[in-house]
Design an enzyme around this catalytic site. Structure first.
Site, short mmCIF file in Angstrom:
data_model
loop_
_atom_site.label_atom_id
_atom_site.label_comp_id
_atom_site.label_asym_id
_atom_site.label_seq_id
_atom_site.Cartn_x
_atom_site.Cartn_y
_atom_site.Cartn_z
N HIS A 1 -0.16 -10.69 -16.56
CA HIS A 1 0.88 -11.73 -16.56
C HIS A 1 0.61 -12.93 -17.46
CE1 HIS A 1 2.41 -9.29 -13.40
NE2 HIS A 1 1.67 -9.78 -12.43
N CYS B 1 0.61 -10.75 1.74
CA CYS B 1 -0.50 -10.65 0.80
C CYS B 1 -1.18 -12.00 0.72
CB CYS B 1 0.02 -10.25 -0.59
SG CYS B 1 -1.28 -10.10 -1.82
N SER C 1 -2.46 -6.28 -13.00
CA SER C 1 -1.37 -7.25 -13.16
C SER C 1 -1.91 -8.46 -13.89
CB SER C 1 -0.84 -7.65 -11.78
OG SER C 1 -0.31 -6.51 -11.15
N ASN D 1 11.96 -10.12 -11.58
CA ASN D 1 13.00 -10.06 -10.57
C ASN D 1 13.04 -11.43 -9.91
OD1 ASN D 1 14.35 -7.51 -9.79
ND2 ASN D 1 12.26 -6.72 -9.81
N GLU E 1 8.26 -2.79 3.70
CA GLU E 1 9.27 -2.07 2.94
C GLU E 1 8.68 -1.06 1.97
OE1 GLU E 1 10.89 -5.82 1.70
OE2 GLU E 1 10.30 -5.42 -0.35
N CYS F 1 7.25 3.74 -4.00
CA CYS F 1 6.49 2.51 -4.14
C CYS F 1 6.05 2.10 -2.73
CB CYS F 1 7.41 1.47 -4.77
SG CYS F 1 6.64 -0.12 -5.02
N SER G 1 -2.21 -0.49 -8.23
CA SER G 1 -1.96 -1.72 -8.99
C SER G 1 -2.71 -2.87 -8.34
CB SER G 1 -0.46 -2.00 -9.00
OG SER G 1 -0.18 -3.21 -9.66
N CYS H 1 5.97 -14.15 -6.60
CA CYS H 1 6.08 -12.93 -5.80
C CYS H 1 6.56 -13.24 -4.38
CB CYS H 1 4.73 -12.23 -5.76
SG CYS H 1 4.66 -10.84 -4.62
N GLY I 1 1.55 -6.20 -0.93
CA GLY I 1 0.11 -6.24 -0.67
C GLY I 1 -0.78 -5.89 -1.84
N GLU I 2 -2.05 -6.21 -1.67
CA GLU I 2 -3.06 -5.99 -2.71
C GLU I 2 -3.96 -4.83 -2.25
OE1 GLU I 2 -4.08 -6.92 -5.89
OE2 GLU I 2 -5.55 -5.45 -5.28
N CYS J 1 0.62 -14.86 -5.48
CA CYS J 1 1.09 -15.08 -6.85
C CYS J 1 2.37 -15.92 -6.81
CB CYS J 1 1.34 -13.75 -7.55
SG CYS J 1 -0.17 -12.79 -7.71
N CYS K 1 9.00 -6.35 -5.07
CA CYS K 1 7.95 -6.56 -4.10
C CYS K 1 8.29 -7.60 -3.02
CB CYS K 1 6.78 -7.00 -4.96
SG CYS K 1 5.26 -7.28 -4.21
#
Ligand code: SAH
Ligand code: SF4
Length: 378
Positions: free
Chosen positions: A243, A136, A241, A317, A116, A129, A218, A143, A186-187, A140, A360
């Site tokens: 957190h 991934c 990131s 989210n 996406e 984006c 990111s 996520c 993804g990373e 996390c 994401c």
């Protein structure tokens, strides 16, 4: 809510090819740099300027078919169409928010993977984006992308195709695309070579011409690759990131922290800042009762003080099947207030497109498990 949904081909079956995972990745014209396209065109006995003409058709006119490249010899068009096709991604569905300012596209790759891309239209800019992997491996805790593990890396061309698609969507609305954030699925620093190739293609001044300062990478904190990106000639923006300000909590939320704990990560960020002179953004997904206490805010301010940085608070989210929640507005503002009072430049990014699962990996998660994801978000 008023979602505009178009289903391009709901019955499409994946085309599986044999060979290694790398060989399976479909390739096309968007995978080529201008120099590579020039070589390909010259190898076929055509003058190199033909490559620059094709480049303009692809990235200035944003054509979706070789047949539209009116001034290119039909023989060359035919050869390229077979060898390096334009269409790498098939649109499965496009969903827009009520106000039409956030447009999310679900794509299917040539080998049947689903990914996406989100286009966000702001008064003064249009940002896409981009996803760099299907799934991934970092996993996390909060996520949607991490839930399903890593299916495969995307190729540079599949990333370029997302940007071209977004540029077309923007143009249909009378807008130019001018920003890229690698904040989709993804990373990026675990798909480093293809990500850098992608960035160089969209940066090319004869094509999409997206300035390096308008491209943000990111990362969850892949330390050796933070060092690598510091050495790149392009002056990209780096977002980390974070957190959580402490290792115990961060390791629970961002498992790669066990490999690259906060002190190691911060040392890499400091090297990056020393080398590039560029401000680093720290992303902070704020979760109620998890990482939003006053003490956590003070600890975060202590950790970051004195660094050339900026904090971006992203109120979580919520993701179906995951227990994390977003704090209320007062909680979000009070957390941000403590950081600001502690001398840390802080902004709150109230995310776009909650009602279309714009975070994401959320739309893809729903596509793959439609029955498990029908909760309405507040
Ligand atoms: N893998 C990279 C880039 C993609 S994720 C990274 O982790 O940085 C982009 C950002 O969205 C990251 O800061 C990530 O932590 C955040 N994110 C992921 N899921 C989220 C969610 N459900 N709510 C808010 N932010 C989320
Ligand atoms: Fe991967 Fe980023 Fe999601 Fe973590 S937040 S699982 S690194 S995409």
């Amino acid at each position: 809510m008023n979602m505009a949904i178009s289903d391009a081909n709901p019955t499409h079956q994946p085309t599986l090819r044999s060979g290694s995972a790398r060989a399976m990745r479909p390739r096309g014209i968007y995978d080529l740099s201008l120099t590579e396209l020039e070589t390909r065109v010259s190898d076929r006995g055509y003058p190199a300027y033909r490559a620059r003409q094709i480049w303009r058709w692809a990235y200035r006119q944003l054509v979706s078919n070789y047949s539209e490249m009116a001034n290119i010899p039909a023989s060359l068009r035919g050869e390229l169409a077979t060898e390096v096709p334009i269409a790498l991604l098939e649109t499965v569905r496009t969903v827009a928010t009520d106000d039409g300012e956030t447009i999310k596209t679900l794509y299917r790759t040539g080998d049947g993977q689903v990914l996406e891309t989100v286009l966000m239209l702001y008064p003064n800019r249009a940002t896409v984006c981009v996803s760099c992997q299907v799934g991934c491996a970092v996993g996390c805790a909060f996520c949607a992308t991490g839930l399903l593990g890593l299916a495969r890396n995307l190729g540079a061309g599949e990333m370029v195709a997302q940007v071209v698609g977004a540029a077309r969507e923007a143009r249909q609305r009378g807008r130019d695309l001018n920003n890229i954030v690698m904040m989709g699925m993804g990373e990026p620093l675990q798909n480093y070579a293809e990500t850098m190739k992608f960035i160089n293609i969209v940066h090319d001044p004869g094509g999409l011409d997206i300035g390096a300062r308008r491209i943000t990478v990111s990362t969850s904190g892949i330390v050796p690759k933070i060092d690598a990106i510091a050495e790149e000639p392009l002056q990209l923006n780096l977002a980390v990131s974070l957190h959580a300000p402490g290792d115990e909590l961060r390791s629970q939320l961002v498992p790669i922290n066990r490999r690259y704990p906060i002190a190691t990560l911060m040392a890499a960020v400091d090297r990056y800042i020393a080398k590039t002179g560029r401000r680093v953004s720290f992303e902070y997904a704020l979760m109620r009762g998890i990482n939003d206490s006053e003490q956590t805010a003070f600890d975060l301010a202590d950790l970051l003080r004195g660094r050339l940085c900026h904090v971006n608070i992203i109120p979580l989210n919520p993701v179906e099947l995951l227990p994390y929640e977003r704090p209320d507005l007062a909680g979000i503002e009070s957390f941000a207030g403590i950081l600001r009072a502690g001398g840390i430049p802080t902004s709150v990014r109230y995310s776009r497109g909650l009602e279309i699962d714009a975070a994401c990996g959320q739309l893809r998660a729903k596509e793959l498990a439609p029955s498990a994801a029908s909760r309405t978000r507040s």
